[in-house]
Design a protein around this motif. Structure first.
Motif, PDB file in Angstrom:
ATOM      1  N   SER A  45      30.272 -44.335 -19.862  1.00  9.00           N
ATOM      2  CA  SER A  45      29.397 -43.186 -19.645  1.00  9.00           C
ATOM      3  C   SER A  45      29.474 -42.259 -20.841  1.00  9.00           C
ATOM      4  CB  SER A  45      29.804 -42.441 -18.371  1.00  9.00           C
ATOM      5  OG  SER A  45      31.039 -41.784 -18.562  1.00  9.00           O
ATOM      6  N   GLN A  46      28.509 -41.347 -20.944  1.00  9.30           N
ATOM      7  CA  GLN A  46      28.495 -40.401 -22.055  1.00  9.30           C
ATOM      8  C   GLN A  46      29.732 -39.503 -22.008  1.00  9.30           C
ATOM      9  OE1 GLN A  46      26.222 -40.488 -24.541  1.00  9.30           O
ATOM     10  NE2 GLN A  46      27.595 -39.057 -25.551  1.00  9.30           N
ATOM     11  N   ASP A  47      30.148 -39.139 -20.812  1.00 12.41           N
ATOM     12  CA  ASP A  47      31.340 -38.303 -20.657  1.00 12.41           C
ATOM     13  C   ASP A  47      32.583 -39.026 -21.178  1.00 12.41           C
ATOM     14  OD1 ASP A  47      32.780 -35.978 -19.703  1.00 12.41           O
ATOM     15  OD2 ASP A  47      33.500 -37.247 -18.057  1.00 12.41           O
ATOM     16  N   GLU A  48      32.707 -40.301 -20.832  1.00 13.52           N
ATOM     17  CA  GLU A  48      33.847 -41.089 -21.324  1.00 13.52           C
ATOM     18  C   GLU A  48      33.791 -41.240 -22.838  1.00 13.52           C
ATOM     19  OE1 GLU A  48      34.829 -44.204 -17.748  1.00 13.52           O
ATOM     20  OE2 GLU A  48      32.984 -44.482 -18.897  1.00 13.52           O
ATOM     21  N   ALA A  49      32.604 -41.474 -23.364  1.00 17.17           N
ATOM     22  CA  ALA A  49      32.452 -41.627 -24.806  1.00 17.17           C
ATOM     23  C   ALA A  49      32.830 -40.335 -25.527  1.00 17.17           C
ATOM     24  CB  ALA A  49      31.017 -42.022 -25.147  1.00 17.17           C
ATOM     25  N   ASP A  50      32.394 -39.191 -24.992  1.00 15.28           N
ATOM     26  CA  ASP A  50      32.737 -37.910 -25.605  1.00 15.28           C
ATOM     27  C   ASP A  50      34.239 -37.665 -25.556  1.00 15.28           C
ATOM     28  OD1 ASP A  50      30.067 -37.488 -26.049  1.00 15.28           O
ATOM     29  OD2 ASP A  50      29.796 -36.127 -24.344  1.00 15.28           O
ATOM     30  N   ARG A  51      34.851 -37.974 -24.427  1.00 19.24           N
ATOM     31  CA  ARG A  51      36.293 -37.778 -24.281  1.00 19.24           C
ATOM     32  C   ARG A  51      37.060 -38.666 -25.268  1.00 19.24           C
ATOM     33  NH1 ARG A  51      36.580 -38.289 -18.951  1.00 19.24           N
ATOM     34  NH2 ARG A  51      36.759 -40.532 -19.073  1.00 19.24           N
TER      35      ARG A  51
END
Length: 87
Positions: A45-51
């Protein structure tokens, strides 16, 4: 006993079709749910990628700071070895 069967049979007939329909719906949608879950596990997910990106950047900044500190210490050592007092 005969009266209980006469009352229980219509009630059971009203309740069981709902249970059967719900079970049939669950069985029919199970492959779709399984496929969606597999796709979710396989993608980021985008959230995981950002993290993950943030973590990598912090680690890189920490490495850069250590290298810079080491290089500065080496520069001062070389400066003093060359005979300068105000390094």
């Amino acid at each position: 006993m005969h009266k209980i069967c006469l009352i229980g049979a219509p009630v059971a007939m009203l309740l069981l079709p709902g249970c059967i329909a719900k079970t049939a719906l669950d069985v029919a949608t199970m492959p779709v749910r399984a496929g969606a879950q597999a796709a979710d596990w396989a993608t980021t997910s985008q959230d995981e990628a950002d993290r993950n990106y943030g973590r990598r950047m912090r680690e890189q900044e920490a490495r850069d700071a250590r290298e810079q500190k080491k290089a500065e210490k080496q520069r001062r050592r070389e400066c003093r070895r060359a005979g300068y007092d105000n390094c």
